[in-house]
Design a protein around this motif. Structure first.
Motif, PDB file in Angstrom:
ATOM      1  N   GLU A 193      -4.273   7.907   3.229  1.00  0.00           N
ATOM      2  CA  GLU A 193      -4.723   7.203   2.023  1.00  0.00           C
ATOM      3  C   GLU A 193      -4.331   5.733   1.994  1.00  0.00           C
ATOM      4  O   GLU A 193      -4.562   5.052   1.000  1.00  0.00           O
ATOM      5  N   ILE A 194      -3.707   5.257   3.057  1.00  0.00           N
ATOM      6  CA  ILE A 194      -3.251   3.864   3.121  1.00  0.00           C
ATOM      7  C   ILE A 194      -4.365   3.020   3.737  1.00  0.00           C
ATOM      8  O   ILE A 194      -4.800   3.284   4.854  1.00  0.00           O
ATOM      9  N   HIS A 195      -4.813   2.023   2.996  1.00  0.00           N
ATOM     10  CA  HIS A 195      -5.857   1.125   3.487  1.00  0.00           C
ATOM     11  C   HIS A 195      -5.377  -0.314   3.316  1.00  0.00           C
ATOM     12  O   HIS A 195      -5.011  -0.737   2.230  1.00  0.00           O
ATOM     13  N   VAL A 196      -5.362  -1.046   4.419  1.00  0.00           N
ATOM     14  CA  VAL A 196      -4.948  -2.461   4.359  1.00  0.00           C
ATOM     15  C   VAL A 196      -6.028  -3.341   4.974  1.00  0.00           C
ATOM     16  O   VAL A 196      -6.856  -2.911   5.717  1.00  0.00           O
ATOM     17  N   ALA A 239       0.828  -1.208   0.000  1.00  0.00           N
ATOM     18  CA  ALA A 239       0.000   0.000   0.000  1.00  0.00           C
ATOM     19  C   ALA A 239       0.864   1.260   0.000  1.00  0.00           C
ATOM     20  O   ALA A 239       0.589   2.214  -0.740  1.00  0.00           O
ATOM     21  N   ILE A 240       1.922   1.268   0.791  1.00  0.00           N
ATOM     22  CA  ILE A 240       2.831   2.410   0.835  1.00  0.00           C
ATOM     23  C   ILE A 240       3.544   2.559  -0.500  1.00  0.00           C
ATOM     24  O   ILE A 240       3.723   3.674  -0.999  1.00  0.00           O
ATOM     25  N   ALA A 241       3.922   1.449  -1.098  1.00  0.00           N
ATOM     26  CA  ALA A 241       4.599   1.479  -2.398  1.00  0.00           C
ATOM     27  C   ALA A 241       3.739   2.172  -3.450  1.00  0.00           C
ATOM     28  O   ALA A 241       4.215   3.051  -4.181  1.00  0.00           O
ATOM     29  N   GLY A 242       2.483   1.796  -3.525  1.00  0.00           N
ATOM     30  CA  GLY A 242       1.594   2.401  -4.510  1.00  0.00           C
ATOM     31  C   GLY A 242       1.379   3.885  -4.273  1.00  0.00           C
ATOM     32  O   GLY A 242       1.408   4.690  -5.211  1.00  0.00           O
ATOM     33  N   LEU A 291      11.395   0.739  -2.039  1.00  0.00           N
ATOM     34  CA  LEU A 291      10.161   1.196  -1.384  1.00  0.00           C
ATOM     35  C   LEU A 291       8.987   1.138  -2.351  1.00  0.00           C
ATOM     36  O   LEU A 291       7.887   0.730  -1.986  1.00  0.00           O
ATOM     37  N   GLU A 292       9.211   1.544  -3.590  1.00  0.00           N
ATOM     38  CA  GLU A 292       8.130   1.549  -4.585  1.00  0.00           C
ATOM     39  C   GLU A 292       7.749   0.144  -5.046  1.00  0.00           C
ATOM     40  O   GLU A 292       6.642  -0.055  -5.525  1.00  0.00           O
ATOM     41  N   ARG A 293       8.643  -0.801  -4.920  1.00  0.00           N
ATOM     42  CA  ARG A 293       8.302  -2.197  -5.242  1.00  0.00           C
ATOM     43  C   ARG A 293       7.594  -2.872  -4.066  1.00  0.00           C
ATOM     44  O   ARG A 293       7.045  -3.954  -4.220  1.00  0.00           O
ATOM     45  N   GLY A 294       7.659  -2.260  -2.904  1.00  0.00           N
ATOM     46  CA  GLY A 294       7.051  -2.855  -1.726  1.00  0.00           C
ATOM     47  C   GLY A 294       7.925  -3.904  -1.080  1.00  0.00           C
ATOM     48  O   GLY A 294       7.449  -4.689  -0.272  1.00  0.00           O
ATOM     49  N   SER A 295       9.203  -3.908  -1.431  1.00  0.00           N
ATOM     50  CA  SER A 295      10.095  -4.897  -0.827  1.00  0.00           C
ATOM     51  C   SER A 295      10.703  -4.399   0.478  1.00  0.00           C
ATOM     52  O   SER A 295      11.373  -5.160   1.172  1.00  0.00           O
TER      53      SER A 295
END
Length: 75
Positions: free
Chosen positions: A72-75, A10-13, A43-47
């Motif tokens: 805006e982060i929803h998990v 979510a952070i990556a996106g 960070l952008e890949r979510g790794s």
């Protein structure tokens, strides 16, 4: 799926969208937030999950607040 993986994705996106909206390359964002382009890419890949300090610097570089970024982060 683990919470950490969901958060990282979510952070990556969110990060990628805000960087693109600002018209910055990964290298430019990295320079503005005092990290290498490779770290921005991870960070952008979510790794990777950003530390609070990294999130703070990235938000400042993107002219936003951490609270606005995370709202805006929803998990």
């Amino acid at each position: 799926e683990k919470l950490e993986a969901k958060l990282a994705r979510a952070i990556a996106g969110r990060l990628k969208r805000l960087r693109a909206k600002a018209g910055l390359t990964q290298a430019e964002l990295g320079a503005r937030s005092r990290m290498r382009q490779a770290h921005v890419a991870r960070l952008e890949r979510g790794s990777r999950l950003p530390t609070l300090a990294v999130l703070w610097r990235v938000c400042k570089a993107l002219d936003t607040t951490a609270s606005a970024f995370l709202a805006e982060i929803h998990v």
